[in-house]
Design a protein around this motif. Structure first.
Motif, mmCIF file in Angstrom:
data_model
loop_
_atom_site.group_PDB
_atom_site.id
_atom_site.type_symbol
_atom_site.label_atom_id
_atom_site.label_comp_id
_atom_site.label_asym_id
_atom_site.label_seq_id
_atom_site.Cartn_x
_atom_site.Cartn_y
_atom_site.Cartn_z
ATOM 1 N N VAL A 132 14.325 21.363 26.670
ATOM 2 C CA VAL A 132 15.364 22.696 27.251
ATOM 3 C C VAL A 132 16.199 21.592 28.057
ATOM 4 N N ILE A 133 16.554 20.798 28.351
ATOM 5 C CA ILE A 133 17.575 19.702 28.651
ATOM 6 C C ILE A 133 19.017 20.384 28.950
ATOM 7 N N ALA A 134 19.786 20.757 29.577
ATOM 8 C CA ALA A 134 21.274 21.339 28.520
ATOM 9 C C ALA A 134 22.108 19.957 28.534
ATOM 10 N N LEU A 135 23.223 19.756 27.384
ATOM 11 C CA LEU A 135 23.423 19.152 26.773
ATOM 12 C C LEU A 135 24.887 19.435 26.098
ATOM 13 N N ASP A 136 25.742 18.672 27.051
ATOM 14 C CA ASP A 136 27.292 19.158 27.178
ATOM 15 C C ASP A 136 28.203 17.269 26.972
ATOM 16 N N ILE A 137 27.826 16.840 25.061
ATOM 17 C CA ILE A 137 28.127 15.621 24.938
ATOM 18 C C ILE A 137 29.306 15.937 24.848
ATOM 19 N N ARG A 138 30.053 15.659 25.311
ATOM 20 C CA ARG A 138 31.820 15.978 25.737
ATOM 21 C C ARG A 138 32.809 14.408 24.744
ATOM 22 N N TYR A 139 32.232 13.652 24.463
ATOM 23 C CA TYR A 139 32.895 12.982 23.558
ATOM 24 C C TYR A 139 32.266 13.305 22.103
ATOM 25 N N ALA A 140 31.662 14.026 21.336
ATOM 26 C CA ALA A 140 31.432 14.607 20.207
ATOM 27 C C ALA A 140 32.799 15.737 20.016
ATOM 28 N N THR A 141 33.636 15.615 21.149
ATOM 29 C CA THR A 141 34.192 17.175 20.833
ATOM 30 C C THR A 141 35.672 17.084 21.814
ATOM 31 N N ALA A 142 37.397 17.531 21.105
ATOM 32 C CA ALA A 142 37.712 17.503 21.922
ATOM 33 C C ALA A 142 38.480 17.055 23.527
ATOM 34 N N MET A 143 37.494 17.624 23.757
ATOM 35 C CA MET A 143 37.022 17.473 25.670
ATOM 36 C C MET A 143 36.657 16.859 26.342
ATOM 37 N N ASN A 144 37.559 15.698 26.165
ATOM 38 C CA ASN A 144 37.599 14.867 26.957
ATOM 39 C C ASN A 144 38.950 14.067 26.757
ATOM 40 N N PHE A 145 39.105 12.831 27.836
ATOM 41 C CA PHE A 145 40.235 12.007 28.209
ATOM 42 C C PHE A 145 41.132 11.617 27.164
ATOM 43 N N THR A 146 40.711 11.360 26.137
ATOM 44 C CA THR A 146 41.460 10.977 24.379
ATOM 45 C C THR A 146 41.817 12.014 24.119
ATOM 46 N N GLY A 147 41.039 13.037 24.209
ATOM 47 C CA GLY A 147 42.363 14.307 23.594
ATOM 48 C C GLY A 147 41.651 14.582 21.989
ATOM 49 N N LYS A 148 40.692 14.014 22.136
ATOM 50 C CA LYS A 148 39.838 14.177 20.376
ATOM 51 C C LYS A 148 38.240 13.781 19.716
ATOM 52 N N PRO A 149 37.953 14.198 19.553
ATOM 53 C CA PRO A 149 35.955 13.536 18.904
ATOM 54 C C PRO A 149 36.180 12.103 19.415
ATOM 55 N N VAL A 150 35.320 11.364 19.790
ATOM 56 C CA VAL A 150 35.360 9.743 19.917
ATOM 57 C C VAL A 150 34.438 9.318 18.864
ATOM 58 N N ALA A 151 35.391 7.785 18.152
ATOM 59 C CA ALA A 151 35.000 7.242 16.822
ATOM 60 C C ALA A 151 33.238 7.687 17.525
ATOM 61 N N GLY A 152 32.396 7.708 16.017
ATOM 62 C CA GLY A 152 30.312 7.407 16.311
ATOM 63 C C GLY A 152 29.987 8.555 16.698
ATOM 64 N N TYR A 153 31.134 9.350 17.431
ATOM 65 C CA TYR A 153 29.895 11.095 17.797
ATOM 66 C C TYR A 153 29.599 11.926 16.506
ATOM 67 N N GLN A 154 28.953 11.627 16.120
ATOM 68 C CA GLN A 154 28.591 12.181 14.639
ATOM 69 C C GLN A 154 28.103 13.616 14.873
ATOM 70 N N SER A 155 27.719 14.082 16.534
ATOM 71 C CA SER A 155 26.591 14.808 16.746
ATOM 72 C C SER A 155 26.516 14.607 17.738
ATOM 73 N N ALA A 156 26.224 15.825 18.763
ATOM 74 C CA ALA A 156 26.167 15.691 20.046
ATOM 75 C C ALA A 156 25.164 15.579 20.969
ATOM 76 N N LYS A 157 24.205 13.986 20.641
ATOM 77 C CA LYS A 157 23.148 13.882 20.776
ATOM 78 C C LYS A 157 23.313 12.825 22.317
ATOM 79 N N CYS A 158 22.530 13.183 23.127
ATOM 80 C CA CYS A 158 21.132 11.995 24.098
ATOM 81 C C CYS A 158 20.414 11.301 23.588
ATOM 82 N N LEU A 159 20.731 9.914 22.832
ATOM 83 C CA LEU A 159 19.929 8.608 22.960
ATOM 84 C C LEU A 159 19.502 7.364 23.616
ATOM 85 N N LEU A 160 18.303 7.160 24.628
ATOM 86 C CA LEU A 160 18.176 6.638 25.104
ATOM 87 C C LEU A 160 17.624 5.707 25.242
#
Length: 222
Positions: free
Chosen positions: A33-61
């Motif tokens: 149920v943890i909420a995910l808002d993985i910004r670098y998989a979207t354009a909603m980040n300081f670069t203005g576009k999806p970032v290289a390597g973020y092919q899915s909006a997941k949290c891996l640890l």
């Protein structure tokens, strides 16, 4: 017949590796149920576009860090709060893209939102580093949610995730009492589960309660 816990864990790690997560696990395996808002998989980040390597909006640890983050979420839910996760494992190719972005001309929109008071040249190394701890799989960027009524909503932390400037410092003197309380609540619960805060960013936490591989990875999040 019930499987032994060790066998179940082995199967989970093996299955995760088969789907391209290398030695890391998906936080949703421990906290569905943890909420995910993985910004670098979207354009909603300081670069203005999806970032290289973020092919899915997941949290891996790494597994111990994932378990600790899931435990922090359980603690918060008991208080009517919750976690929202903005970033976890970050491929080295994404770090390289951030460094290239730091040397490119300003985008006025990005500057106004993310670093209005700073020159882009000053963002390295305090906010953007050539080597990121995120690439080692034990660092997570998180915020707090108010879940006392549905749906959960983000608490006011003073400035948003990935804001570059002194206002993002965990102990920023200009924070309102409510914002300071929210930052301290997050700090306390994360510390209770073995995470250490990076003082310049209220959202940035690294699990340091035990040994983990000191290796930076570059496989994509997928």
């Amino acid at each position: 017949m019930k499987s032994a816990p060790g066998i179940c864990l082995w199967y989970l790690l093996a299955a995760t590796d088969a789907f391209g997560a290398g030695p890391l696990v998906d936080i949703r395996s421990y906290s569905p149920v943890i909420a995910l808002d993985i910004r670098y998989a979207t354009a909603m980040n300081f670069t203005g576009k999806p970032v290289a390597g973020y092919q899915s909006a997941k949290c891996l640890l790494h597994e111990p860090a994932a378990r600790a983050l899931a435990a922090a979420e359980v603690d918060l839910r008991g208080r009517g709060l919750g976690l929202i996760v903005y970033d976890c494992y970050r491929p080295q190719r994404a770090v390289a893209e951030f460094m290239a972005w730091s040397k490119a001309p300003d985008d006025p929109i990005s500057k106004a939102i993310y670093y209005p008071d700073l020159d882009k040249s000053s963002l390295v190394p305090n906010y953007i580093a050539e080597k990121s701890g995120h690439s080692k799989g034990a660092t997570a960027d998180v915020g707090l949610l108010d879940c006392r009524s549905a749906p959960c909503r983000p608490l006011d932390m003073g400035v948003p995730f990935d804001f570059f400037g002194t206002q993002a410092n965990t102990d920023w003197a200009g924070a309102s009492p409510e914002q300071r309380q929210a930052r301290q609540q997050l700090l306390q619960v994360m510390a209770a589960h073995g995470f250490v805060n990076y003082p310049l960013e209220w959202w940035h936490y690294t699990w340091k309660a035990g040994p983990l591989p000191d290796e930076a990875y570059d496989f994509p999040v997928e």
